[in-house]
Design a protein around this motif. Structure first.
Motif, PDB file in Angstrom:
ATOM      1  N   GLU A   6       0.970  -1.043  -0.153  1.00 57.17           N
ATOM      2  CA  GLU A   6      -0.085  -0.038   0.233  1.00 57.17           C
ATOM      3  C   GLU A   6       0.549   1.334   0.135  1.00 57.17           C
ATOM      4  OE1 GLU A   6      -3.171   2.045  -0.619  1.00 57.17           O
ATOM      5  OE2 GLU A   6      -3.225   0.221  -0.372  1.00 57.17           O
ATOM      6  N   SER A   7       2.199   1.331   0.794  1.00 59.24           N
ATOM      7  CA  SER A   7       3.131   2.499   0.401  1.00 59.24           C
ATOM      8  C   SER A   7       3.649   2.642  -0.842  1.00 59.24           C
ATOM      9  CB  SER A   7       3.917   2.293   1.151  1.00 59.24           C
ATOM     10  OG  SER A   7       4.816   1.077   1.472  1.00 59.24           O
ATOM     11  N   VAL A   8       3.648   2.008  -1.640  1.00 55.78           N
ATOM     12  CA  VAL A   8       3.891   2.300  -2.973  1.00 55.78           C
ATOM     13  C   VAL A   8       2.793   2.659  -3.604  1.00 55.78           C
ATOM     14  CG1 VAL A   8       4.959   1.237  -5.510  1.00 55.78           C
ATOM     15  CG2 VAL A   8       5.811   0.372  -2.517  1.00 55.78           C
ATOM     16  N   ARG A   9       1.737   1.866  -3.755  1.00 57.94           N
ATOM     17  CA  ARG A   9       0.691   2.664  -4.063  1.00 57.94           C
ATOM     18  C   ARG A   9       0.179   3.769  -4.009  1.00 57.94           C
ATOM     19  NH1 ARG A   9      -3.779  -1.107  -5.799  1.00 57.94           N
ATOM     20  NH2 ARG A   9      -4.768   0.084  -5.252  1.00 57.94           N
ATOM     21  N   ASP A  10       0.383   4.285  -3.350  1.00 58.64           N
ATOM     22  CA  ASP A  10       0.270   5.479  -1.898  1.00 58.64           C
ATOM     23  C   ASP A  10       1.031   6.777  -2.757  1.00 58.64           C
ATOM     24  OD1 ASP A  10      -1.713   4.846  -0.276  1.00 58.64           O
ATOM     25  OD2 ASP A  10      -1.398   4.664   1.305  1.00 58.64           O
TER      26      ASP A  10
END
Length: 133
Positions: A6-10
């Motif tokens: 999720e951190s990469v998507r954000d």
């Protein structure tokens, strides 16, 4: 199949949202690290890249400079342009010469350019995709 954290998507969403309004995206068309290039074999410290869009683009030559990178930029088609340099925690602006050329230093990390032709104010800005240097 791996799931994207999720951190990469954000981070990807934030990078897309940071794009100036009405900006065209110039995709990475060639990278000497990924694509075969005889020059890369001759000098592995030099990386060449081409970003393109049907309305223009940029050629970059990236050279190692210890803790950073030296960028030689050529705007396509050749023209005087303002280039907003976006990199590891900072943003600054440079201006190319009439042949569309400029040189500047950046830190190692993520990098993108927003090119604005100076003689064609009606032309939309062109942003390169983000790459890691």
């Amino acid at each position: 199949m791996n799931v994207v954290p999720e951190s990469v998507r954000d981070a990807a969403r934030r990078a897309f949202d940071a794009r100036p309004v009405d900006t065209l995206v110039a995709d990475l068309m060639f990278d000497s690290i990924l694509d075969h290039d005889r020059r890369a074999a001759a000098d592995p410290t030099v990386r060449t890249m081409r970003f393109g869009h049907r309305s223009g683009g940029a050629d970059l030559r990236v050279t190692d400079q210890g803790s950073g990178r030296r960028i030689s930029l050529e705007v396509l088609p050749a023209q005087r342009a303002s280039a907003e340099v976006r990199c590891a925690g900072s943003t600054f602006t440079i201006t190319t010469d009439d042949d569309g050329r400029a040189e500047f230093d950046v830190p190692i990390g993520l990098f993108s350019l927003v090119l604005r032709p100076l003689r064609s104010p009606q032309a939309k800005p062109l942003q390169t995709s983000w790459v890691r240097l």
